[in-house]
Design a protein around this motif. Structure first.
Motif, PDB file in Angstrom:
ATOM      1  N   ASP A 211       0.833  -1.211   0.000  1.00  0.00           N
ATOM      2  CA  ASP A 211       0.000   0.000   0.000  1.00  0.00           C
ATOM      3  C   ASP A 211       0.864   1.256   0.000  1.00  0.00           C
ATOM      4  OD1 ASP A 211      -2.236  -1.602   0.056  1.00  0.00           O
ATOM      5  OD2 ASP A 211      -2.474  -1.475   2.246  1.00  0.00           O
ATOM      6  N   ALA A 212       1.969   1.230   0.751  1.00  0.00           N
ATOM      7  CA  ALA A 212       2.853   2.390   0.799  1.00  0.00           C
ATOM      8  C   ALA A 212       3.502   2.634  -0.559  1.00  0.00           C
ATOM      9  CB  ALA A 212       3.915   2.192   1.881  1.00  0.00           C
ATOM     10  N   GLY A 213       3.928   1.559  -1.234  1.00  0.00           N
ATOM     11  CA  GLY A 213       4.523   1.720  -2.555  1.00  0.00           C
ATOM     12  C   GLY A 213       3.553   2.322  -3.558  1.00  0.00           C
ATOM     13  N   LYS A 214       2.298   1.906  -3.483  1.00  0.00           N
ATOM     14  CA  LYS A 214       1.290   2.478  -4.391  1.00  0.00           C
ATOM     15  C   LYS A 214       1.011   3.941  -4.053  1.00  0.00           C
ATOM     16  CE  LYS A 214      -1.006  -2.016  -4.920  1.00  0.00           C
ATOM     17  NZ  LYS A 214      -2.239  -2.796  -4.623  1.00  0.00           N
ATOM     18  N   ALA A 215       0.983   4.260  -2.754  1.00  0.00           N
ATOM     19  CA  ALA A 215       0.683   5.631  -2.345  1.00  0.00           C
ATOM     20  C   ALA A 215       1.802   6.598  -2.702  1.00  0.00           C
ATOM     21  CB  ALA A 215       0.425   5.680  -0.840  1.00  0.00           C
ATOM     22  N   ALA A 216       3.032   6.096  -2.896  1.00  0.00           N
ATOM     23  CA  ALA A 216       4.154   6.973  -3.220  1.00  0.00           C
ATOM     24  C   ALA A 216       4.002   7.629  -4.582  1.00  0.00           C
ATOM     25  CB  ALA A 216       5.457   6.181  -3.168  1.00  0.00           C
ATOM     26  N   THR A 217       3.080   7.154  -5.395  1.00  0.00           N
ATOM     27  CA  THR A 217       2.871   7.743  -6.719  1.00  0.00           C
ATOM     28  C   THR A 217       2.475   9.206  -6.617  1.00  0.00           C
ATOM     29  OG1 THR A 217       2.137   5.572  -7.474  1.00  0.00           O
ATOM     30  CG2 THR A 217       1.658   7.441  -8.905  1.00  0.00           C
ATOM     31  N   THR A 218       1.709   9.555  -5.596  1.00  0.00           N
ATOM     32  CA  THR A 218       1.174  10.911  -5.482  1.00  0.00           C
ATOM     33  C   THR A 218       2.118  11.839  -4.720  1.00  0.00           C
ATOM     34  OG1 THR A 218      -0.066  10.218  -3.508  1.00  0.00           O
ATOM     35  CG2 THR A 218      -1.194  10.115  -5.634  1.00  0.00           C
ATOM     36  N   ALA A 219       2.440  11.512  -3.483  1.00  0.00           N
ATOM     37  CA  ALA A 219       3.271  12.392  -2.654  1.00  0.00           C
ATOM     38  C   ALA A 219       3.844  11.581  -1.502  1.00  0.00           C
ATOM     39  CB  ALA A 219       2.450  13.569  -2.114  1.00  0.00           C
ATOM     40  N   PRO A 220       4.950  12.050  -0.883  1.00  0.00           N
ATOM     41  CA  PRO A 220       5.486  11.349   0.293  1.00  0.00           C
ATOM     42  C   PRO A 220       4.489  11.369   1.438  1.00  0.00           C
ATOM     43  CG  PRO A 220       7.085  12.899  -0.607  1.00  0.00           C
ATOM     44  CD  PRO A 220       5.793  13.172  -1.297  1.00  0.00           C
ATOM     45  N   GLY A 221       4.543  10.334   2.278  1.00  0.00           N
ATOM     46  CA  GLY A 221       3.621  10.249   3.406  1.00  0.00           C
ATOM     47  C   GLY A 221       3.984   9.107   4.318  1.00  0.00           C
ATOM     48  N   THR A 222       3.068   8.779   5.234  1.00  0.00           N
ATOM     49  CA  THR A 222       3.299   7.711   6.194  1.00  0.00           C
ATOM     50  C   THR A 222       2.035   6.878   6.355  1.00  0.00           C
ATOM     51  OG1 THR A 222       2.715   9.197   8.016  1.00  0.00           O
ATOM     52  CG2 THR A 222       5.058   8.948   7.513  1.00  0.00           C
ATOM     53  N   LEU A 223       2.236   5.618   6.684  1.00  0.00           N
ATOM     54  CA  LEU A 223       1.159   4.704   7.038  1.00  0.00           C
ATOM     55  C   LEU A 223       1.510   4.062   8.374  1.00  0.00           C
ATOM     56  CD1 LEU A 223       0.443   2.855   3.643  1.00  0.00           C
ATOM     57  CD2 LEU A 223      -0.854   4.739   4.656  1.00  0.00           C
ATOM     58  N   LEU A 224       0.484   3.617   9.090  1.00  0.00           N
ATOM     59  CA  LEU A 224       0.687   2.949  10.371  1.00  0.00           C
ATOM     60  C   LEU A 224       0.332   1.482  10.238  1.00  0.00           C
ATOM     61  CD1 LEU A 224      -0.781   5.615  12.831  1.00  0.00           C
ATOM     62  CD2 LEU A 224       1.623   5.157  12.313  1.00  0.00           C
ATOM     63  N   GLY A 225       1.197   0.649  10.812  1.00  0.00           N
ATOM     64  CA  GLY A 225       0.983  -0.783  10.759  1.00  0.00           C
ATOM     65  C   GLY A 225       0.466  -1.322  12.080  1.00  0.00           C
TER      66      GLY A 225
END
Length: 737
Positions: A211-225
């Motif tokens: 999910d983080a790799g896919k989200a990197a397409t738009t902008a830097p960010g963070t996810l919580l596991g």
């Protein structure tokens, strides 16, 4: 009385005196609601934003590092391509000797067939169908290793391609942090990893990494596991986008670490200050209504009745000084009009209070509440979790590595131009290419055997004339002055002279801006070379915590702890710049992040408390200023006019200052003054002039300059009967003045 009131216009909000207390009360109630929400903690634990921000910057720094490597590869390959004028074998041999390249090849343009190769085979399938400018793509080797494929078009239509391996940085070995780096495609497929993730020590994050790799397409960010005890897995992501070819790489960096779960404080912490503000606001509203607004409205109603002709109206007294003086004047006028004293014509109350003092009594509690909030927001120490210290230490190490690589690569670029460029024109072209490809240079030029600089590419040189060096290296020419002069130098061999590339100090500061807080580079004598905020060049670092961090970093490489810095207690981290030519300069990067600037729950609540305190003080001062300007000032002027009237001055006209309730009081008092002078006929809703509507219109004679003019100018000119006015209809005299 209604008709008279209609002739005295009164503006509405915001000029109306009666609307001010309600408006200010509504503002305070809204602020009280915001206070209850902003100061209320969630009561549960969560990973603080300070750690998430640090991890996001680490992911971005890693992505930038990979992108910088791709840019450097394209620049080196472009320099080699400029030296290819015929046979390609010499250029391929020179590239093959550079161990960074896994394989190099020249391909024909349309067919993509190999013309010449060195080293490992270049994956043709990774090369785009159309290459018109230098570009870089990613490919996976048969062994699973990720490769960068750099491609540069040659002048004859062929392509020069080279492959290099992508190496993720070694993560921090801190057991609390458990840092890992994962390289994924933008579709979420993992292609490389280092740290505990590669050893399967972090469970249940595979889906989150995708999910983080896919989200990197738009902008830097963070996810919580997942949460495990007092830690929670965090995933920070950033896309790899080299500036030379930002959209060509299908790669993203995911930084995985264990974040500390910090308690958010007790729930309902904002209810007590919010309730106190509500009580203060209600008490203030009642006080203003009782001491100012109410008396003004009462005397306005009484004066309207008196000015309308109700001479027997009882004018009610007031404890407010200014209103009491107006009441005394109204009673004096009524006595003059009626011809005798009335039952309420006693003296002013002995104990009165001015409107300003009454307003100050209302404002002071609000200011005390705001001051109390500021005092409470400044008490107590900030507890910094050790994991945040470890993350900041890792961030500082990565920024130091980026600085080391940038300066060393700058020297390598200059050496490559000096070794491949043949002739003055080729050297000039090579220097211009470096200036266009990289922002780290401020000036590039050739120096002759005497050390004199030629025409620069970029800004004028700062380097003073000195004999050229006999070997390539980095030089820092000065240790005092306005700007540090740092440059790379590469001899031109048998041609004499050398190439010089001055580094841009601002670019070095940009590399440091990715670390938290205040960062600076110091030399072995603790002098500041560059910093991320205001500084003086070569200013000595004196803070004990910073000097201690620099000393320890020189011995162990990277350190970080909670210490006393130049901006107070906080996280102080330091990393020595080691490796390559830049390591000979003895530089150390030292950073400090004050505890009060960390994005922790306690700091967030403190900032909110300071904000609501400031807003409360601003609303109180705004309300006081509004009341002073719109109501109290005009009321005091009317009170001074009333004092003159009470003292027997019936000739001074009382002018209304504003179209509001105070203006109506002044107008009614003026009507009463006129009635006291001219009789009861001046009372009522019409301000009548002397005379009647049936009187002849009189026209004054024009005054002439001729002295021989014997016309009688002393009297009016008679108007014929045909020009007389038509007698007024019954009631025609009524209307607005």
């Amino acid at each position: 009385m209604r008709r008279l009131a209609a002739q005295l216009p009164e503006a509405g909000f915001p000029a109306s005196a009666r609307s001010l207390p309600t408006v200010v009360l509504v503002l305070f109630l809204l602020l009280a609601g915001a206070t209850a929400v902003l100061l209320d903690a969630d009561g549960g634990g969560r990973v603080p934003d300070a750690f998430l921000d640090s991890q996001r910057q680490i992911a971005q720094g890693t992505a930038r590092s990979i992108g910088a490597g791709a840019n450097q590869g394209l620049a080196d390959l472009g320099a080699a391509a400029r030296g290819v004028t015929g046979a390609v074998d010499p250029a391929l041999d020179a590239l093959a000797r550079d161990r960074r390249w896994r394989g190099v090849a020249v391909l024909s343009g349309p067919s993509r067939s190999f013309t010449a190769t060195r080293g490992e085979q270049v994956p043709v399938t990774a090369i785009p169908a159309s290459v018109t400018a230098p570009t870089v793509t990613a490919s996976t080797a048969p062994g699973g290793e990720v490769l960068l494929v750099a491609v540069v078009p040659l002048t004859d239509g062929r392509l020069l391609a080279a492959t290099s391996a992508v190496r993720l940085p070694e993560p921090s070995s801190d057991p609390l942090l458990r840092q890992s780096f994962v390289l994924t495609t933008l579709s979420g497929t993992v292609v490389a990893s280092t740290g505990p993730v590669s050893r399967k020590e972090v469970q249940g994050v595979d889906g989150s990494i995708a999910d983080a790799g896919k989200a990197a397409t738009t902008a830097p960010g963070t996810l919580l596991g997942p949460v495990a005890g007092d830690t929670q897995t965090t995933l920070a992501y950033a896309r790899v986008a080299p500036s030379a070819s930002p959209e060509s790489l299908d790669l993203a960096v995911v930084a995985v670490a264990d974040g500390p779960v910090v308690g958010g404080g007790s729930r309902g912490a904002g209810l007590i200050p919010a309730a106190a503000l509500v009580l203060i606001a209600l008490a203030g509203w009642y006080g203003v209504r009782r001491a100012i607004t109410g008396p003004i409205l009462r005397v306005r109603a009484d004066l309207l009745a008196l000015a309308a002709g109700k001479v027997g109206t009882r004018v009610r007294g007031s404890r407010t000084d200014e209103v009491s003086r107006v009441v005394a004047a109204a009673r004096a006028c009524r006595e003059k009009i009626s011809g005798g004293p009335a039952t309420d014509s006693h003296a002013r109350p002995r104990r009165t209070v001015t409107a300003r003092k009454a307003t100050a009594v209302v404002v002071v509690p609000v200011l005390l509440w705001a001051g109390g909030m500021l005092v409470l927001s400044r008490t107590g120490d900030v507890e910094i979790p050790p994991t945040i210290v470890a993350s900041t230490r890792a961030q500082t190490a990565m920024a130091t590595e980026a600085l080391r690589r940038s300066v060393n690569d700058g020297l390598a670029d200059l050496v490559a131009v000096a070794g491949t460029a043949k002739g003055a024109d080729a050297v000039k072209s090579g220097l211009e290419g470096l200036k266009v490809a990289h922002t780290r240079y401020r000036s590039l030029y050739v120096v002759n055997a005497a050390g004199e600089a030629g025409d620069p590419v970029g800004r004028p040189p700062l380097r003073t004339t000195e004999p050229p060096a006999k070997s390539a290296g980095l030089r820092q020419q000065n240790h005092a002055g306005r700007v540090p002069v740092l440059f790379a130098e590469a001899p031109l061999g048998g041609r004499g002279g050398s190439l010089v590339a001055e580094f841009d100090v601002e670019h070095i500061g940009t590399l440091l801006s990715h670390v938290p807080g205040h960062a600076r580079v110091v030399d072995p004598d603790y002098r500041t070379i560059v910093a991320t905020d205001g500084y003086l060049a070569f200013e000595e670092v004196t803070a004990a915590g910073l000097r201690s961090g620099v000393e320890r970093a020189r011995g162990s490489g990277v350190v970080g702890d909670i210490a006393e810095g130049a901006y107070g207690t906080g996280i102080v981290a330091a990393a020595a710049v080691l490796g390559g030519e830049v390591g000979r300069l003895g530089w150390t990067v030292v950073t400090e992040k004050p505890a009060t600037e960390l994005a922790l729950p306690v700091n967030k609540i403190r900032k909110h408390a300071q904000m609501v305190a400031l807003l409360a003080a601003l609303i109180a001062l705004f309300g006081y200023g509004w009341l002073l300007f719109a109501t109290l000032g005009p009321l005091r002027r009317v009170a001074r006019d009333a004092d003159q009237l009470v003292g027997g001055d019936l000739r001074s006209v009382i002018y209304p200052q504003r179209h509001d309730e105070v203006g109506t009081i002044a107008s009614c008092l003026e009507i009463c003054r006129q009635a006291a002078v001219d009789g009861r006929g001046r009372l009522g809703e019409v301000r009548r002039p002397h005379g009647a509507a049936t009187d002849l219109t009189q026209v004054m004679r024009a005054i002439k300059d001729d002295p021989d003019d014997d016309l009688d100018r002393s009297g009016p000119i008679p108007i014929p009967d045909a020009r007389r006015r038509t007698p007024a209809r019954p009631g025609a005299g009524k209307g607005r003045a």
